[in-house]
Design a protein around this motif. Structure first.
Motif, mmCIF file in Angstrom:
data_model
loop_
_atom_site.group_PDB
_atom_site.id
_atom_site.type_symbol
_atom_site.label_atom_id
_atom_site.label_comp_id
_atom_site.label_asym_id
_atom_site.label_seq_id
_atom_site.Cartn_x
_atom_site.Cartn_y
_atom_site.Cartn_z
ATOM 1 N N THR A 232 0.800 -1.228 0.000
ATOM 2 C CA THR A 232 0.000 0.000 0.000
ATOM 3 C C THR A 232 0.834 1.280 0.000
ATOM 4 O O THR A 232 0.307 2.351 0.264
ATOM 5 C CB THR A 232 -0.964 0.018 1.202
ATOM 6 N N GLY A 233 2.128 1.187 -0.296
ATOM 7 C CA GLY A 233 2.920 2.390 -0.503
ATOM 8 C C GLY A 233 3.773 2.851 0.653
ATOM 9 O O GLY A 233 4.355 3.932 0.588
ATOM 10 N N TRP A 234 3.893 2.079 1.715
ATOM 11 C CA TRP A 234 4.739 2.493 2.836
ATOM 12 C C TRP A 234 6.191 2.079 2.636
ATOM 13 O O TRP A 234 7.060 2.476 3.387
ATOM 14 C CB TRP A 234 4.215 1.914 4.147
ATOM 15 N N LYS A 235 6.452 1.277 1.623
ATOM 16 C CA LYS A 235 7.809 0.793 1.362
ATOM 17 C C LYS A 235 8.452 1.672 0.310
ATOM 18 O O LYS A 235 7.872 1.942 -0.724
ATOM 19 C CB LYS A 235 7.756 -0.660 0.879
ATOM 20 N N ALA A 236 9.660 2.123 0.568
ATOM 21 C CA ALA A 236 10.430 2.910 -0.387
ATOM 22 C C ALA A 236 11.619 2.070 -0.860
ATOM 23 O O ALA A 236 11.789 0.930 -0.420
ATOM 24 C CB ALA A 236 10.905 4.203 0.260
ATOM 25 N N ASP A 237 12.426 2.629 -1.738
ATOM 26 C CA ASP A 237 13.570 1.886 -2.276
ATOM 27 C C ASP A 237 14.564 1.474 -1.200
ATOM 28 O O ASP A 237 15.142 0.395 -1.269
ATOM 29 C CB ASP A 237 14.295 2.726 -3.326
#
Length: 111
Positions: free
Chosen positions: A40-45
């Protein structure tokens, strides 16, 4: 005051250092929610965005209303422990002659 004169720093008392034992269901729920926040978008590179521990803490409270699990230190500590175990496993599997057998146990040559 004598300690201050001698150049010694006063140490603040450390918090409660009692360990918390996680149940298997709690660990499974944490893994599920880690996957969920990754999707859901909480993980970044380079890791998770700021506030992900709060998201996980809220998810754990939703699943276990009477829990005392906090983002810091419990969830953060659990993730750190998992990372250490994972890195140890990767180092073992990088060696030649080491792998998994049918029972998902580590198998290695006699050498």
């Amino acid at each position: 005051m004598v300690n201050a004169c001698l150049g010694r720093r006063r140490h603040k008392p450390k918090g409660d250092r009692t360990r918390r034992s996680w149940t298997e269901r709690e660990e499974e729920t944490l893994v599920v929610w880690l996957k969920e926040i990754s999707v859901t978008g909480w993980k970044a590179d380079n890791g998770f965005r700021a506030g992900y521990l709060t998201q996980l803490e809220n998810a754990m409270k939703q699943q276990f209303p009477n829990t005392d699990i906090k983002g810091t230190p419990q969830i953060n500590s659990k993730l750190t422990a998992w990372k250490k175990l994972y890195n140890s496993l990767v180092r073992m599997l990088d060696r030649s002659g080491v792998g998994f057998n049918i029972d998902y146990k580590i198998d290695c040559d006699d050498h």
